[in-house]
Design a protein around this motif. Structure first.
Motif, PDB file in Angstrom:
ATOM      1  N   THR A  73      13.331  -4.263  16.548  1.00  0.00           N
ATOM      2  CA  THR A  73      12.173  -5.103  16.253  1.00  0.00           C
ATOM      3  C   THR A  73      11.059  -4.228  15.693  1.00  0.00           C
ATOM      4  OG1 THR A  73      11.414  -4.899  18.501  1.00  0.00           O
ATOM      5  CG2 THR A  73      12.676  -6.848  17.984  1.00  0.00           C
ATOM      6  N   ILE A  74      10.849  -4.354  14.415  1.00  0.00           N
ATOM      7  CA  ILE A  74       9.812  -3.571  13.750  1.00  0.00           C
ATOM      8  C   ILE A  74       8.757  -4.543  13.263  1.00  0.00           C
ATOM      9  CG2 ILE A  74       9.351  -1.806  12.006  1.00  0.00           C
ATOM     10  CD1 ILE A  74      12.635  -2.081  11.658  1.00  0.00           C
ATOM     11  N   GLY A  75       7.561  -4.359  13.691  1.00  0.00           N
ATOM     12  CA  GLY A  75       6.480  -5.188  13.195  1.00  0.00           C
ATOM     13  C   GLY A  75       6.784  -6.659  13.402  1.00  0.00           C
ATOM     14  N   GLY A  76       6.795  -7.440  12.349  1.00  0.00           N
ATOM     15  CA  GLY A  76       6.903  -8.892  12.508  1.00  0.00           C
ATOM     16  C   GLY A  76       8.303  -9.424  12.426  1.00  0.00           C
ATOM     17  N   ARG A  86       4.361  -4.985   2.158  1.00  0.00           N
ATOM     18  CA  ARG A  86       3.111  -4.272   2.435  1.00  0.00           C
ATOM     19  C   ARG A  86       2.810  -4.286   3.933  1.00  0.00           C
ATOM     20  NH1 ARG A  86      -1.754  -8.300   0.200  1.00  0.00           N
ATOM     21  NH2 ARG A  86      -1.327 -10.024   1.629  1.00  0.00           N
ATOM     22  N   ASN A  87       2.096  -3.273   4.416  1.00  0.00           N
ATOM     23  CA  ASN A  87       1.718  -3.289   5.833  1.00  0.00           C
ATOM     24  C   ASN A  87       0.200  -3.224   6.010  1.00  0.00           C
ATOM     25  OD1 ASN A  87       1.210  -0.663   5.164  1.00  0.00           O
ATOM     26  ND2 ASN A  87       2.870   0.202   6.387  1.00  0.00           N
ATOM     27  N   LYS A  88      -0.500  -3.516   4.934  1.00  0.00           N
ATOM     28  CA  LYS A  88      -1.970  -3.514   4.969  1.00  0.00           C
ATOM     29  C   LYS A  88      -2.501  -4.586   4.051  1.00  0.00           C
ATOM     30  CE  LYS A  88      -3.001   1.453   5.103  1.00  0.00           C
ATOM     31  NZ  LYS A  88      -1.587   1.803   5.000  1.00  0.00           N
ATOM     32  N   ILE A  89      -3.685  -5.072   4.372  1.00  0.00           N
ATOM     33  CA  ILE A  89      -4.456  -5.842   3.396  1.00  0.00           C
ATOM     34  C   ILE A  89      -5.834  -5.190   3.344  1.00  0.00           C
ATOM     35  CG2 ILE A  89      -3.205  -8.025   3.658  1.00  0.00           C
ATOM     36  CD1 ILE A  89      -5.518  -8.975   5.480  1.00  0.00           C
ATOM     37  N   PRO A 362      -0.295  -4.752  14.581  1.00  0.00           N
ATOM     38  CA  PRO A 362      -0.089  -3.527  13.794  1.00  0.00           C
ATOM     39  C   PRO A 362      -1.341  -2.657  13.818  1.00  0.00           C
ATOM     40  CG  PRO A 362      -0.448  -5.397  12.337  1.00  0.00           C
ATOM     41  CD  PRO A 362      -0.376  -5.941  13.732  1.00  0.00           C
ATOM     42  N   PRO A 363      -1.202  -1.376  13.517  1.00  0.00           N
ATOM     43  CA  PRO A 363      -2.368  -0.496  13.526  1.00  0.00           C
ATOM     44  C   PRO A 363      -3.442  -1.008  12.564  1.00  0.00           C
ATOM     45  CG  PRO A 363      -0.335   0.728  13.009  1.00  0.00           C
ATOM     46  CD  PRO A 363       0.035  -0.697  13.106  1.00  0.00           C
ATOM     47  N   GLY A 364      -4.680  -0.990  13.034  1.00  0.00           N
ATOM     48  CA  GLY A 364      -5.774  -1.413  12.173  1.00  0.00           C
ATOM     49  C   GLY A 364      -5.967  -2.911  12.080  1.00  0.00           C
ATOM     50  N   ALA A 365      -5.245  -3.684  12.908  1.00  0.00           N
ATOM     51  CA  ALA A 365      -5.316  -5.150  12.829  1.00  0.00           C
ATOM     52  C   ALA A 365      -6.746  -5.669  12.951  1.00  0.00           C
ATOM     53  CB  ALA A 365      -4.433  -5.772  13.906  1.00  0.00           C
ATOM     54  N   GLU A 366      -7.553  -4.980  13.767  1.00  0.00           N
ATOM     55  CA  GLU A 366      -8.923  -5.480  13.994  1.00  0.00           C
ATOM     56  C   GLU A 366      -9.764  -5.452  12.713  1.00  0.00           C
ATOM     57  OE1 GLU A 366      -7.718  -2.648  14.955  1.00  0.00           O
ATOM     58  OE2 GLU A 366      -9.160  -1.119  14.362  1.00  0.00           O
ATOM     59  N   LYS A 367      -9.354  -4.645  11.731  1.00  0.00           N
ATOM     60  CA  LYS A 367     -10.086  -4.633  10.450  1.00  0.00           C
ATOM     61  C   LYS A 367      -9.437  -5.581   9.451  1.00  0.00           C
ATOM     62  CE  LYS A 367     -10.816   0.291  10.972  1.00  0.00           C
ATOM     63  NZ  LYS A 367      -9.562   1.087  10.852  1.00  0.00           N
ATOM     64  N   MET A 368      -8.324  -6.181   9.855  1.00  0.00           N
ATOM     65  CA  MET A 368      -7.577  -7.059   8.950  1.00  0.00           C
ATOM     66  C   MET A 368      -7.422  -8.446   9.570  1.00  0.00           C
ATOM     67  SD  MET A 368      -4.638  -4.459   7.488  1.00  0.00           S
ATOM     68  CE  MET A 368      -3.895  -4.079   9.077  1.00  0.00           C
ATOM     69  N   TYR A 369      -8.502  -8.989  10.036  1.00  0.00           N
ATOM     70  CA  TYR A 369      -8.531 -10.360  10.568  1.00  0.00           C
ATOM     71  C   TYR A 369      -7.570 -10.549  11.744  1.00  0.00           C
ATOM     72  CZ  TYR A 369     -10.534 -10.869   5.878  1.00  0.00           C
ATOM     73  OH  TYR A 369     -11.273 -10.699   4.733  1.00  0.00           O
ATOM     74  N   PHE A 370      -7.181  -9.470  12.399  1.00  0.00           N
ATOM     75  CA  PHE A 370      -6.221  -9.510  13.508  1.00  0.00           C
ATOM     76  C   PHE A 370      -4.861 -10.078  13.086  1.00  0.00           C
ATOM     77  CE2 PHE A 370     -10.309  -9.239  15.708  1.00  0.00           C
ATOM     78  CZ  PHE A 370     -10.052  -8.148  16.531  1.00  0.00           C
ATOM     79  N   PHE A 371      -4.507  -9.835  11.834  1.00  0.00           N
ATOM     80  CA  PHE A 371      -3.213 -10.311  11.343  1.00  0.00           C
ATOM     81  C   PHE A 371      -2.062  -9.542  11.989  1.00  0.00           C
ATOM     82  CE2 PHE A 371      -4.162 -12.272   6.875  1.00  0.00           C
ATOM     83  CZ  PHE A 371      -4.948 -13.234   7.479  1.00  0.00           C
ATOM     84  N   SER A 372      -0.964 -10.244  12.188  1.00  0.00           N
ATOM     85  CA  SER A 372       0.287  -9.602  12.603  1.00  0.00           C
ATOM     86  C   SER A 372       0.943  -9.047  11.339  1.00  0.00           C
ATOM     87  CB  SER A 372       1.212 -10.631  13.242  1.00  0.00           C
ATOM     88  OG  SER A 372       1.603 -11.561  12.249  1.00  0.00           O
ATOM     89  N   ALA A 375       1.956 -11.900   9.139  1.00  0.00           N
ATOM     90  CA  ALA A 375       0.811 -12.520   8.457  1.00  0.00           C
ATOM     91  C   ALA A 375       0.374 -11.661   7.273  1.00  0.00           C
ATOM     92  CB  ALA A 375      -0.343 -12.710   9.435  1.00  0.00           C
ATOM     93  N   ILE A 376       0.406 -10.352   7.436  1.00  0.00           N
ATOM     94  CA  ILE A 376       0.034  -9.440   6.356  1.00  0.00           C
ATOM     95  C   ILE A 376       0.950  -9.655   5.142  1.00  0.00           C
ATOM     96  CG2 ILE A 376       0.127  -6.987   5.682  1.00  0.00           C
ATOM     97  CD1 ILE A 376      -0.969  -6.321   8.497  1.00  0.00           C
ATOM     98  N   GLU A 377       2.226  -9.899   5.439  1.00  0.00           N
ATOM     99  CA  GLU A 377       3.204 -10.030   4.362  1.00  0.00           C
ATOM    100  C   GLU A 377       3.128 -11.363   3.624  1.00  0.00           C
ATOM    101  OE1 GLU A 377       6.386  -7.191   6.754  1.00  0.00           O
ATOM    102  OE2 GLU A 377       6.665  -9.365   6.737  1.00  0.00           O
ATOM    103  N   MET A 378       2.543 -12.358   4.301  1.00  0.00           N
ATOM    104  CA  MET A 378       2.617 -13.715   3.737  1.00  0.00           C
ATOM    105  C   MET A 378       1.932 -13.873   2.392  1.00  0.00           C
ATOM    106  SD  MET A 378       2.459 -16.316   6.862  1.00  0.00           S
ATOM    107  CE  MET A 378       4.068 -17.082   6.952  1.00  0.00           C
TER     108      MET A 378
END
Ligand SMILES: CC(C)CCC[C@@H](C)[C@H]1CC[C@H]2[C@@H]3CC=C4C[C@@H](O)CC[C@]4(C)[C@H]3CC[C@]12C
Length: 483
Positions: A73-76, A86-89, A362-372, A375-378
């Motif tokens: 289980t990696i990330g989402g 991608r793993n960031k927005i 994921p790391p840094g989620a708090e700066k990315m709208y708390f996305f999983s 969600a980042i990939e969507m």
């Protein structure tokens, strides 16, 4: 001995009123107590995105994993191969606006009718937000492998609860999709499913969604009524979710519980999910009654608590479920029932199994709208999607990129265009009526209204055209909704 709350109170459960009151369990009380001792500091850890420490903290709680633990289980998601995503927005800009100044004149209004700048949004459309319910789709793969139908119901119940995990820190408003806007998500390569959704009505806003996995299929129509009461906003979802396992014909339905967004006037927004949910297996009459406890300052109840009982068609209790919608759900089979000295039945259960456990952000989620990670990939740009896809919606893209002023200007123009299209349709309908022709009604592109075989009533069902059209890149039937 562990006792569960009274599931039969204030519920429309199938159980007789004096049944299912007390349960005994063979799990050690220590373990259960420890797993329930989730503290504010852990919440903060999650808020800070210190996922690693949270993970080890929950490991110390001696979680018993479901039989999925062999898969990575990696990330989402439980992924097997698949392309790189991608793993960031872009980081959320630090622009503060006063929410109350936009909401104060809107008491009693529907959320979709309150004009609000993108500043309170998250860079996802409602089409994408609802498809995020698939975050823990591996539970459905697990359920599909299940021989025992009561156990399968327990997995399905855990899946419905897992959909709420995203709401813990997510207080941004998803973009209200334009009429005819679509979202496809093809995760056949790694998660083993693909889905399509479309905004099928604008007033009231409604979307339809259809997702196919390997051994399961799920679809729903989603509408909500929102009541803005001043201090809080209450979201009452309507529409029914369906899930079918074609190999066995087990067909499940349920309705979602109420979501409340608190602190609209002052303080930090926070979300609670509460109410009763009944899942029905129409194939054999099994039911699962789930109770999402409402947060109460005075209650000794653990916040975000969810408890449930699976019953067969005779109403006999088979499984019990317990957990919280933000962390995990455990289930235990009822192995024995006897009368206690107080005349109430006592259930003895087998060991508690973890049916679902939240993945750390994921790391840094708090700066990315708390996305999983999912969600980042969507909203990652993707070639070959329909011209109506949410990924191509220009204001949402601007907003994701942090260009909020531009996003707000573009949003106004898009909504104007939508209004013009609506006026034109209405004028055409008027003309048709005057000429005695049939009224030209708006028709969605990928869904059509059908009578529902299990629930009666009419709902939007997938017309099975999208993926074929995509293969041919034939988008001739798509409306022109963007700029
Ligand atoms: C900015 C303020 C005023 C409004 C923000 C409201 C947001 C947080 C609300 C509006 C609609 C809500 C969604 C409505 C329905 C569902 C489906 C459910 O299965 C999971 C939760 C989910 C996805 C809710 C999450 C929270 C939500 C997105």
């Amino acid at each position: 001995m562990e006792s569960y709350p009274d599931m039969s109170s204030e519920s429309d459960s199938e159980m007789s009123p004096n049944e299912a009151r007390v349960y005994t369990t063979k799990t050690s009380p220590k373990r259960v107590a420890a797993s329930h001792r989730r503290t504010a500091s852990q919440d903060k850890l999650r808020a800070l995105g210190k996922s690693a420490s949270l993970d080890s903290a929950s490991q110390q709680h001696g979680q018993q994993h479901g039989s999925d633990s062999s898969l990575s289980t990696i990330g989402g998601g439980t992924r097997q191969g698949g392309r790189k995503r991608r793993n960031k927005i872009p980081e959320k800009p630090n622009i503060s606006l006063n929410l109350w100044s936009f909401m104060k004149n809107a008491i009693g209004k529907e959320l979709s009718k309150i004009p609000m700048p993108v500043n309170f949004n998250e860079p996802l459309s409602m089409l994408q937000r609802i498809m995020e319910e698939m975050e823990y789709s591996e539970i459905l793969d697990q359920a599909a492998r299940c021989q025992d139908s009561a156990e399968q119901m327990a997995w399905v119940a855990a899946f419905t609860v897992s959909a709420y995990a995203t709401t813990l820190f997510r207080v941004g408003k998803p973009f209200n999709p334009l009429l005819g806007e679509t979202f496809e998500f093809d995760r056949m390569d790694d998660l083993g499913w693909r889905g399509i959704s479309e905004q099928v009505s604008h007033h009231p806003p409604a979307l339809a969604m259809h997702i196919e996995g390997k051994d399961w299929m799920t679809w729903q129509e989603f509408t909500m009524t929102t009541k803005f009461r001043g201090r809080y906003l209450q979201i009452v979802p309507m529409g029914i979710a369906h899930l079918v396992f074609p190999k066995t014909g087990h067909h499940y339905t349920w309705r979602k519980v109420v979501t409340t967004v608190n602190n609209v006037i002052v303080g930090n927004l926070w979300v609670d999910n509460h109410g009763e949910m009944e899942i029905t297996n129409h194939h054999n009459g099994d039911k699962c009654h789930l109770k999402y406890s409402a947060y109460s300052y005075f209650s000794r109840d653990e916040p975000r608590k969810v408890t449930g009982v699976v019953t067969d068609k005779e109403g006999a209790a088979k499984w019990v479920l317990t957990g919280t919608w933000d962390q995990k759900m455990e289930a235990a089979q009822i192995v024995h029932k006897e009368e206690s000295n107080k005349g109430k039945p006592v259930f003895e259960t087998g060991p508690h199994r973890t049916m679902w456990k939240v993945r750390p952000p994921p790391p840094g989620a708090e700066k990315m709208y708390f996305f999983s990670q999912l969600a980042i990939e969507m909203n990652e740009a993707e070639d070959g999607v329909a011209p109506t896809d949410s990924r191509l919606r220009p204001d949402q893209r601007c907003m994701e990129d942090g260009r909020w002023d531009e996003a707000n200007r573009v949003k106004v123009r898009l909504e104007e265009k939508q209004r013009e299209a609506r006026k034109l349709r209405e004028a055409q309908a008027e003309k048709a009526k005057a000429e005695g022709r049939e009224l030209a009604q708006y028709k969605p592109t990928w869904f059509r209204k059908e009578r529902c075989s299990v629930m009666g009533g009419v709902m939007h069902r997938y017309n099975k055209l999208y993926w074929d059209c995509k293969a041919r890149q034939d988008w001739s039937s798509c409306p022109d909704i963007y700029l």
